[in-house]
Design an enzyme around this catalytic site. Structure first.
Site, short mmCIF file in Angstrom:
data_model
loop_
_atom_site.label_atom_id
_atom_site.label_comp_id
_atom_site.label_asym_id
_atom_site.label_seq_id
_atom_site.Cartn_x
_atom_site.Cartn_y
_atom_site.Cartn_z
N GLY A 120 -2.00 11.02 -36.71
CA GLY A 120 -2.88 11.94 -37.40
C GLY A 120 -2.15 12.81 -38.42
O GLY A 120 -2.64 13.02 -39.53
N GLY A 136 -7.15 10.09 -32.91
CA GLY A 136 -6.01 9.33 -32.41
C GLY A 136 -4.84 10.24 -32.07
O GLY A 136 -5.02 11.42 -31.76
N SER A 137 -3.65 9.69 -32.14
CA SER A 137 -2.46 10.40 -31.70
C SER A 137 -2.06 11.49 -32.69
O SER A 137 -2.42 11.45 -33.87
CB SER A 137 -1.30 9.43 -31.52
OG SER A 137 -0.88 8.92 -32.78
N CYS A 176 -10.28 12.30 -24.71
CA CYS A 176 -9.59 13.41 -25.36
C CYS A 176 -9.86 14.74 -24.67
O CYS A 176 -9.13 15.71 -24.87
CB CYS A 176 -10.00 13.49 -26.83
SG CYS A 176 -11.78 13.42 -27.10
N GLU A 199 -8.79 14.56 -35.25
CA GLU A 199 -8.77 14.97 -33.84
C GLU A 199 -7.54 14.34 -33.22
O GLU A 199 -7.43 13.11 -33.18
CB GLU A 199 -10.05 14.52 -33.13
CG GLU A 199 -10.13 14.99 -31.69
CD GLU A 199 -11.29 14.37 -30.95
OE1 GLU A 199 -11.09 13.98 -29.78
OE2 GLU A 199 -12.38 14.27 -31.52
#
Length: 492
Positions: free
Chosen positions: A207, A202-203, A263, A226
């Site tokens: 994160g 995610g962001s 991503c 991630e």
């Protein structure tokens, strides 16, 4: 949202399942992962229909993603059966060992324990309830608790029911798998001492918040996040001269793939000044029709971020980001190299959606300078001609320090799920650059080594017993072997 009582019961059941689950032999775990894959395939029509309704993604994309999900489950099932990742090592007693008498010493990797998996918004199958994090954790022998993403809760519940039934029907201990919903429940589970590791996609902001919680617990745990990645692309003059139109069209197709919500989206392109490809890029971008973004919050953030870049950067908007029937269309900005250096932090921060920035350089040496200024990424791409290899050694070596995957004359979207794949990279791409979230090596995140010294055979885990009842690979060092190994090294 799960109530406190429900969450406590889920956490306790997962904790209680740890020992029994890790003791199950490889063939049993193989059957469990294969059963999940088979049942997901059999329910593909219903799953895809629900995913289309909740995620706004097209049917073809979702069917391909579901296929990727079941393929990776089967890949992990095969990995379990081979047993290589257990890394069983046996040093037999050796009274004449070089540093002194060697005891009977045996080492293997054992499951970390309960894994909490935070689902991603952009891959409702492959990085969600039954995705790679769940598959690799189950393959390692870890019970899994999945925190559903709020963007596809009904799909998550449907998928979780399939996973739970498959595990129950193939003999997994009660508590091996569960789904929780709601941000509060996810945070509370992460704080709970019964959770031993966590994964997240995610962001950067979310994160880092979760990574802080995992690190600040009385017993800190591994957190595999991630986060954000700009995935830079470096194009040489020779590549532009020989196939510039192909490069630009490939770039446009890659940064808009999945509506720019991958991503691995290449969000930054370095082109030589005077490339003459603006018109080609504008024409290609205007021919692409992207769809609705995954959630309202992503749509809102995309609009704010692109407006900020267009207003703050002294550059030229090649393709204006516009909305067509509520769907943000591709946008591209172009800046010169000095502007890039002055605004490198802003330009190299990920824009989640169909938007990219082009930087025009005037000297090939500026590519090295640009790479030095960039933060970590999942990928880095070089488009060049074969005869340029000698001139690119320094750039490729630098990109090795900056990215988890370096590509040559290719595009980073469409990640191949294979044993050799690495989907990770230096911060802010991930919170831990040592591991991958894609490919069979992802199982290593949820294992830790344990050594057993002079432990009786009947008390050893099966992978370390001399009889090797599981039939997995064992690396055995016999008496005297180390001395011969030392001599062979000395003779080199």
């Amino acid at each position: 949202m799960n109530t406190g009582q429900d969450l406590d019961a889920i956490l306790q059941a997962a904790s209680d399942a740890k020992t029994a689950f890790r003791r199950q032999e490889p063939r049993t775990r193989y059957a469990q992962l294969a059963a999940i894959a088979d049942r997901l395939d059999s329910e593909a029509d219903a799953l895809v229909a629900m995913a289309m309704e909740e995620s706004h993604l097209p049917e073809g994309r979702l069917r391909g993603e579901l296929k990727r999900t079941t393929v990776q489950l089967r890949l992990f099932a095969e990995e379990v059966l081979r047993g290589d990742f257990v890394d069983a090592r046996i040093d037999q007693p050796d009274p004449d060992f070089g540093t002194g008498p060697r005891p009977d010493l045996r080492r293997m990797k054992t499951p970390l324990g309960v894994v909490l998996n935070f689902s991603a918004s952009n891959f409702p199958f492959a990085f969600s309830v039954a995705g790679g994090d769940t598959a690799s954790a189950l393959a390692a022998g870890c019970p899994v608790i999945v925190k559903a993403h709020q963007g596809h809760t009904r799909l998550s519940e449907m998928t979780a029911a399939i996973v739970s039934d498959a595990l129950q029907d193939t003999g997994a201990p009660e508590g091996t798998f569960a789904l929780i919903t709601g941000r509060e429940a996810g945070v509370e589970a992460l704080k709970d001492d019964r959770v031993d590791a966590a994964s997240f996609t995610g962001s950067v902001s979310a994160g880092l918040l979760l990574a802080g919680i995992a690190a600040d617990r009385p017993r800190p745990i591994p957190f595999y996040g991630e986060l954000g990645s700009i995935n830079p692309v470096f194009v040489t003059e020779s590549a532009v001269a020989s196939r510039g139109k192909d490069v630009i069209e490939g770039f446009a197709g890659s940064f808009t793939l999945g509506n720019g919500q991958f991503c691995t989206k290449p969000g930054l392109l370095f082109l030589p000044a005077g490339h003459g490809l603006d018109e080609t890029l504008v024409e290609k971008c205007r021919s692409i029709r992207t769809g609705q973004l995954l959630t309202d919050s992503i749509t809102s953030s995309f609009g704010e971020r692109t407006r900020s870049l267009e207003a703050d950067l002294p550059g030229r908007v090649l393709v204006q980001t516009v909305q067509i029937q509520g769907c943000p269309q591709p946008g591209v900005m172009k800046v010169d190299f000095p502007t890039f250096l002055e605004n490198v932090k802003n330009i190299s921060t990920e824009v989640f959606g169909p938007f990219a920035v082009i930087v025009e350089y005037t000297d090939p040496a500026q590519l090295l300078e640009a790479a030095r200024h960039l933060e970590g990424s999942l990928t880095a791409v070089v488009h060049a001609e074969k005869e340029e290899s000698e001139n690119l050694r320094d750039l490729v070596a630098l990109l090795q320090d900056k990215a988890g995957r370096v590509l040559f004359n290719d595009w980073p979207t469409g990640v191949s799920v294979t044993p050799a794949q690495h989907h990770g990279g230096p911060f802010p791409a991930t919170t831990n650059p040592l591991h991958t979230a894609v490919g069979t090596a992802a199982v290593e995140r949820f294992l830790r080594p344990v050594a057993f010294q002079n432990v009786p055979e009947d008390l050893l885990p099966e992978p370390l017993r001399t009889a090797n009842p599981w039939g997995i690979p064992q690396k055995v060092s016999t008496p005297g072997e180390s001395a011969a190994w030392g001599r062979s090294l000395a003779g080199r």
